[in-house]
Design a protein around this motif. Structure first.
Motif, PDB file in Angstrom:
ATOM      1  N   ARG A   6      26.694  79.399   9.546  1.00  0.00           N
ATOM      2  CA  ARG A   6      27.872  79.869   8.822  1.00  0.00           C
ATOM      3  C   ARG A   6      28.124  81.323   9.206  1.00  0.00           C
ATOM      4  O   ARG A   6      27.179  82.101   9.332  1.00  0.00           O
ATOM      5  N   HIS A   7      29.394  81.667   9.388  1.00  0.00           N
ATOM      6  CA  HIS A   7      29.772  83.006   9.836  1.00  0.00           C
ATOM      7  C   HIS A   7      30.806  83.583   8.879  1.00  0.00           C
ATOM      8  O   HIS A   7      31.770  82.906   8.512  1.00  0.00           O
ATOM      9  N   LEU A   8      30.627  84.820   8.515  1.00  0.00           N
ATOM     10  CA  LEU A   8      31.549  85.484   7.599  1.00  0.00           C
ATOM     11  C   LEU A   8      32.680  86.166   8.370  1.00  0.00           C
ATOM     12  O   LEU A   8      32.485  86.605   9.509  1.00  0.00           O
ATOM     13  N   PRO A   9      33.873  86.270   7.772  1.00  0.00           N
ATOM     14  CA  PRO A   9      34.955  87.023   8.412  1.00  0.00           C
ATOM     15  C   PRO A   9      34.471  88.443   8.728  1.00  0.00           C
ATOM     16  O   PRO A   9      33.729  89.036   7.956  1.00  0.00           O
ATOM     17  N   GLY A  10      34.874  88.942   9.881  1.00  0.00           N
ATOM     18  CA  GLY A  10      34.495  90.291  10.282  1.00  0.00           C
ATOM     19  C   GLY A  10      33.201  90.356  11.063  1.00  0.00           C
ATOM     20  O   GLY A  10      32.860  91.408  11.592  1.00  0.00           O
ATOM     21  N   TYR A  12      30.823  88.981  14.401  1.00  0.00           N
ATOM     22  CA  TYR A  12      31.133  88.615  15.784  1.00  0.00           C
ATOM     23  C   TYR A  12      30.872  87.133  16.060  1.00  0.00           C
ATOM     24  O   TYR A  12      29.892  86.579  15.585  1.00  0.00           O
ATOM     25  N   THR A  13      31.741  86.530  16.858  1.00  0.00           N
ATOM     26  CA  THR A  13      31.575  85.130  17.229  1.00  0.00           C
ATOM     27  C   THR A  13      30.412  85.009  18.209  1.00  0.00           C
ATOM     28  O   THR A  13      30.332  85.772  19.175  1.00  0.00           O
ATOM     29  N   PRO A  14      29.510  84.055  17.982  1.00  0.00           N
ATOM     30  CA  PRO A  14      28.372  83.897  18.884  1.00  0.00           C
ATOM     31  C   PRO A  14      28.737  83.219  20.200  1.00  0.00           C
ATOM     32  O   PRO A  14      28.059  83.404  21.206  1.00  0.00           O
ATOM     33  N   GLU A  15      29.806  82.424  20.201  1.00  0.00           N
ATOM     34  CA  GLU A  15      30.231  81.717  21.409  1.00  0.00           C
ATOM     35  C   GLU A  15      31.681  81.293  21.273  1.00  0.00           C
ATOM     36  O   GLU A  15      32.229  81.264  20.178  1.00  0.00           O
ATOM     37  N   ALA A  16      32.284  80.970  22.399  1.00  0.00           N
ATOM     38  CA  ALA A  16      33.652  80.463  22.391  1.00  0.00           C
ATOM     39  C   ALA A  16      33.653  79.068  21.801  1.00  0.00           C
ATOM     40  O   ALA A  16      32.646  78.359  21.845  1.00  0.00           O
ATOM     41  N   GLY A  17      34.788  78.661  21.230  1.00  0.00           N
ATOM     42  CA  GLY A  17      34.901  77.313  20.716  1.00  0.00           C
ATOM     43  C   GLY A  17      35.803  77.221  19.505  1.00  0.00           C
ATOM     44  O   GLY A  17      36.519  78.165  19.171  1.00  0.00           O
ATOM     45  N   GLU A  18      35.758  76.081  18.852  1.00  0.00           N
ATOM     46  CA  GLU A  18      36.555  75.818  17.655  1.00  0.00           C
ATOM     47  C   GLU A  18      35.689  76.073  16.429  1.00  0.00           C
ATOM     48  O   GLU A  18      34.522  75.662  16.389  1.00  0.00           O
ATOM     49  N   ALA A  34      33.413  84.699  23.565  1.00  0.00           N
ATOM     50  CA  ALA A  34      32.456  85.124  22.540  1.00  0.00           C
ATOM     51  C   ALA A  34      32.577  86.634  22.330  1.00  0.00           C
ATOM     52  O   ALA A  34      33.010  87.374  23.214  1.00  0.00           O
ATOM     53  N   GLY A  35      32.213  87.085  21.146  1.00  0.00           N
ATOM     54  CA  GLY A  35      32.180  88.516  20.865  1.00  0.00           C
ATOM     55  C   GLY A  35      33.373  89.045  20.107  1.00  0.00           C
ATOM     56  O   GLY A  35      33.433  90.227  19.803  1.00  0.00           O
ATOM     57  N   ALA A  47      37.696  79.354   1.114  1.00  0.00           N
ATOM     58  CA  ALA A  47      36.496  79.283   1.945  1.00  0.00           C
ATOM     59  C   ALA A  47      35.546  80.444   1.683  1.00  0.00           C
ATOM     60  O   ALA A  47      35.943  81.506   1.210  1.00  0.00           O
ATOM     61  N   GLU A  48      34.289  80.201   2.048  1.00  0.00           N
ATOM     62  CA  GLU A  48      33.266  81.243   1.985  1.00  0.00           C
ATOM     63  C   GLU A  48      32.765  81.613   3.375  1.00  0.00           C
ATOM     64  O   GLU A  48      32.201  82.684   3.555  1.00  0.00           O
ATOM     65  N   ALA A  49      32.944  80.718   4.354  1.00  0.00           N
ATOM     66  CA  ALA A  49      32.418  80.975   5.696  1.00  0.00           C
ATOM     67  C   ALA A  49      33.130  80.114   6.731  1.00  0.00           C
ATOM     68  O   ALA A  49      33.766  79.117   6.408  1.00  0.00           O
ATOM     69  N   TRP A  50      33.003  80.533   7.999  1.00  0.00           N
ATOM     70  CA  TRP A  50      33.429  79.753   9.150  1.00  0.00           C
ATOM     71  C   TRP A  50      32.197  79.069   9.717  1.00  0.00           C
ATOM     72  O   TRP A  50      31.100  79.596   9.629  1.00  0.00           O
ATOM     73  N   ARG A  51      32.357  77.895  10.329  1.00  0.00           N
ATOM     74  CA  ARG A  51      31.268  77.213  11.022  1.00  0.00           C
ATOM     75  C   ARG A  51      31.847  76.529  12.252  1.00  0.00           C
ATOM     76  O   ARG A  51      33.054  76.300  12.342  1.00  0.00           O
ATOM     77  N   SER A  52      30.987  76.204  13.208  1.00  0.00           N
ATOM     78  CA  SER A  52      31.437  75.489  14.411  1.00  0.00           C
ATOM     79  C   SER A  52      32.004  74.147  14.007  1.00  0.00           C
ATOM     80  O   SER A  52      31.434  73.449  13.171  1.00  0.00           O
ATOM     81  N   ALA A  53      33.129  73.798  14.585  1.00  0.00           N
ATOM     82  CA  ALA A  53      33.774  72.518  14.292  1.00  0.00           C
ATOM     83  C   ALA A  53      33.141  71.421  15.132  1.00  0.00           C
ATOM     84  O   ALA A  53      32.829  71.628  16.303  1.00  0.00           O
ATOM     85  N   VAL A  54      32.959  70.262  14.537  1.00  0.00           N
ATOM     86  CA  VAL A  54      32.510  69.096  15.301  1.00  0.00           C
ATOM     87  C   VAL A  54      33.764  68.433  15.862  1.00  0.00           C
ATOM     88  O   VAL A  54      34.848  68.562  15.289  1.00  0.00           O
ATOM     89  N   PRO A  55      33.670  67.730  16.982  1.00  0.00           N
ATOM     90  CA  PRO A  55      34.871  67.176  17.635  1.00  0.00           C
ATOM     91  C   PRO A  55      35.780  66.351  16.728  1.00  0.00           C
ATOM     92  O   PRO A  55      36.990  66.381  16.894  1.00  0.00           O
ATOM     93  N   THR A  56      35.262  65.644  15.755  1.00  0.00           N
ATOM     94  CA  THR A  56      36.112  64.823  14.892  1.00  0.00           C
ATOM     95  C   THR A  56      36.960  65.660  13.942  1.00  0.00           C
ATOM     96  O   THR A  56      37.930  65.167  13.382  1.00  0.00           O
ATOM     97  N   GLU A  57      36.631  66.949  13.768  1.00  0.00           N
ATOM     98  CA  GLU A  57      37.391  67.820  12.874  1.00  0.00           C
ATOM     99  C   GLU A  57      38.532  68.539  13.577  1.00  0.00           C
ATOM    100  O   GLU A  57      39.348  69.174  12.940  1.00  0.00           O
ATOM    101  N   ILE A  58      38.582  68.467  14.891  1.00  0.00           N
ATOM    102  CA  ILE A  58      39.560  69.229  15.661  1.00  0.00           C
ATOM    103  C   ILE A  58      40.797  68.376  15.892  1.00  0.00           C
ATOM    104  O   ILE A  58      40.739  67.355  16.580  1.00  0.00           O
ATOM    105  N   PRO A  59      41.934  68.770  15.303  1.00  0.00           N
ATOM    106  CA  PRO A  59      43.144  67.993  15.548  1.00  0.00           C
ATOM    107  C   PRO A  59      43.584  68.133  17.001  1.00  0.00           C
ATOM    108  O   PRO A  59      43.508  69.201  17.580  1.00  0.00           O
TER     109      PRO A  59
END
Length: 68
Positions: A6-10, A12-18, A34-35, A47-59
């Motif tokens: 889980r990642h909080l707003p503000g 850094y992103t650990p990797e590129a992706g959804e 990333a970065g 929401a409380e956090a961002w997380r990596s999306a699994v392929p079924t969640e990506i429209p």
């Protein structure tokens, strides 16, 4: 099975992706490098956090099939 990080707003992103927020609306955000900083959540998002999306969640936009 481990829970996705889980990642909080503000932070850094650990990797590129959804990424998807953990509210019921599941807002998505895509980063190509990333970065970058995770953005603030959209207005009225619970929401409380961002997380990596699994392929079924990506429209996905699908192009119509050409006529035969």
């Amino acid at each position: 099975m481990t829970a996705p990080a889980r990642h909080l707003p503000g932070t850094y992103t650990p990797e590129a992706g959804e990424y998807v927020c953990d509210c019921v609306a599941a807002h998505t955000w895509r980063i190509d490098v990333a970065g970058h900083l995770f953005p603030a959540f959209p207005p009225n998002c619970g929401a409380e956090a961002w997380r990596s999306a699994v392929p079924t969640e990506i429209p996905r936009h699908h192009e119509p099939e050409p006529p035969a």
